[in-house]
Design an enzyme around this catalytic site. Structure first.
Site, short mmCIF file in Angstrom:
data_model
loop_
_atom_site.label_atom_id
_atom_site.label_comp_id
_atom_site.label_asym_id
_atom_site.label_seq_id
_atom_site.Cartn_x
_atom_site.Cartn_y
_atom_site.Cartn_z
N SER A 161 0.90 -0.91 -0.09
CA SER A 161 0.46 -0.01 0.36
C SER A 161 0.95 1.25 0.04
CB SER A 161 -1.33 -0.04 1.29
OG SER A 161 -1.79 1.08 1.00
N ASP A 257 -9.52 -3.95 -5.22
CA ASP A 257 -8.51 -3.04 -4.62
C ASP A 257 -8.74 -2.07 -5.13
OD1 ASP A 257 -7.30 -1.35 -3.73
OD2 ASP A 257 -5.15 -2.92 -3.78
N HIS A 287 -8.12 -4.89 -0.91
CA HIS A 287 -6.40 -4.08 -0.10
C HIS A 287 -6.46 -4.88 1.03
CE1 HIS A 287 -4.14 -0.86 -0.56
NE2 HIS A 287 -4.27 -1.28 0.87
#
Length: 313
Positions: A161, A257, A287
């Site tokens: 991320s 995601d 995610h």
């Protein structure tokens, strides 16, 4: 348009999350958000993997003492790979405690020494504080690899991320040789001009991460919009740096995601620049599915894939 495929583990986890966090505040403070991510990591993370030992230390960082947490595998014969780990959490959330289970898995499955960076977080410390801390940690790790028992020619950088964003930037700017990078559902463009369809199409709240969360994190990290349009703000915007510095790369995304489009675009840009690149989009999951690998088998599968990549570095 038909509904997308949803992995059964992921579907069960989303339903469980709705119950577990039903009482969460509608407008949480930064501290409440940090506590929420830590709670989710503890509830849904993989089982703690045994490692040889763990030590914490402070090094000189650009903003003062910089905490590192170092993990050694159980088996330490020979010269081992060294993994620099940069946690996710939108530059604001996450820390070595929340990510300990993931890091333990990397250490064991990759047979590597892990240097986990406790970088300065926004909004208390804005861009480029986190990036400068991670760069300092990489320089220290390279200089001390042999002393730690690692091979300085086998250094891999990883992050997920926002940690993937930092990892990509660190690799682009690195002045030490790197054997590989692993980017897990990374932010690759915080540019104010970016237009990724997946951010809006998948960011409505059904699939854990919201478009609102991404924009809020970018606003908290970057003080000025013009910083978002630099190479350090948007690694995808720097093709010449991709070609010059990026090591062999593994990019992992998730089909549900909001960041999937920019992760795929970064993998394609790396490959176009001649960088050996492996790209995998994991179908039907969300995610943070690696952070939640205790509940999602696909997350455990990716942990093993990353371990194989590290060992081969």
């Amino acid at each position: 348009m038909s509904d997308p495929y949803v992995d059964p583990d992921t579907e069960r986890l989303l339903a469980r999350m709705a119950g577990d966090f039903a009482a969460a505040p509608a407008e949480p403070t930064v501290q409440e958000r940090r506590e929420g991510l830590a709670a989710a990591a503890a509830l849904y993370g993989p089982d703690p993997t045994p490692v040889g030992r763990v030590e914490s230390l402070l090094i000189d960082g650009p903003g003062g003492p910089l905490p590192l947490r170092i993990y050694w595998p159980v088996e330490t014969k020979g010269s081992l790979p060294l993994l620099l780990h940069i946690h996710g959490g939108g530059w604001v959330l996450g820390d070595p405690d929340a990510y300990e289970r993931v890091v333990r898995a990397y250490c064991a499955l990759g047979g590597c020494i892990v240097v986990d960076v406790d970088y300065r977080r926004a909004p208390e410390h804005r861009f480029p504080a986190a990036l400068l801390d991670c760069e300092a940690a990489l320089v220290w790790a390279a200089a001390n690899a042999a002393r730690l028992g690692a091979d300085p020619k086998r250094i891999v950088v990883t992050g997920d991320s926002a940690g993937g964003h930092l990892a990509a930037s660190v690799c682009q700017r690195a002045r030490v040789p790197l054997a590989g990078q692993v980017l897990i559902y990374p932010v690759t463009s915080a540019s104010t001009r970016a237009d990724f369809a997946s951010r809006s199409a998948l960011g409505d709240g059904r699939w854990f991460l919201r478009h609102f969360d991404i924009i809020r994190a970018e606003t908290e990290y970057f003080s000025r919009p013009e910083d978002q349009d630099t190479a350090a703000g948007s690694p995808l915007s720097a093709p010449q740096m991709l070609r010059a510095n990026s090591p062999p790369t593994l990019v992992i995304t998730a089909s549900l995601d909001p960041l999937v489009d920019e992760g795929r675009a970064y993998a394609e840009a790396l490959a176009a620049a001649g960088v050996p690149t492996t790209y995998r989009c994991v179908e039907g999951t969300i995610h943070a599915f690696v952070l939640f690998a205790g509940q999602i088998a696909l997350g455990r599968e990716v942990l093993e894939q990353v371990g194989v990549f590290i060992r081969a570095a």
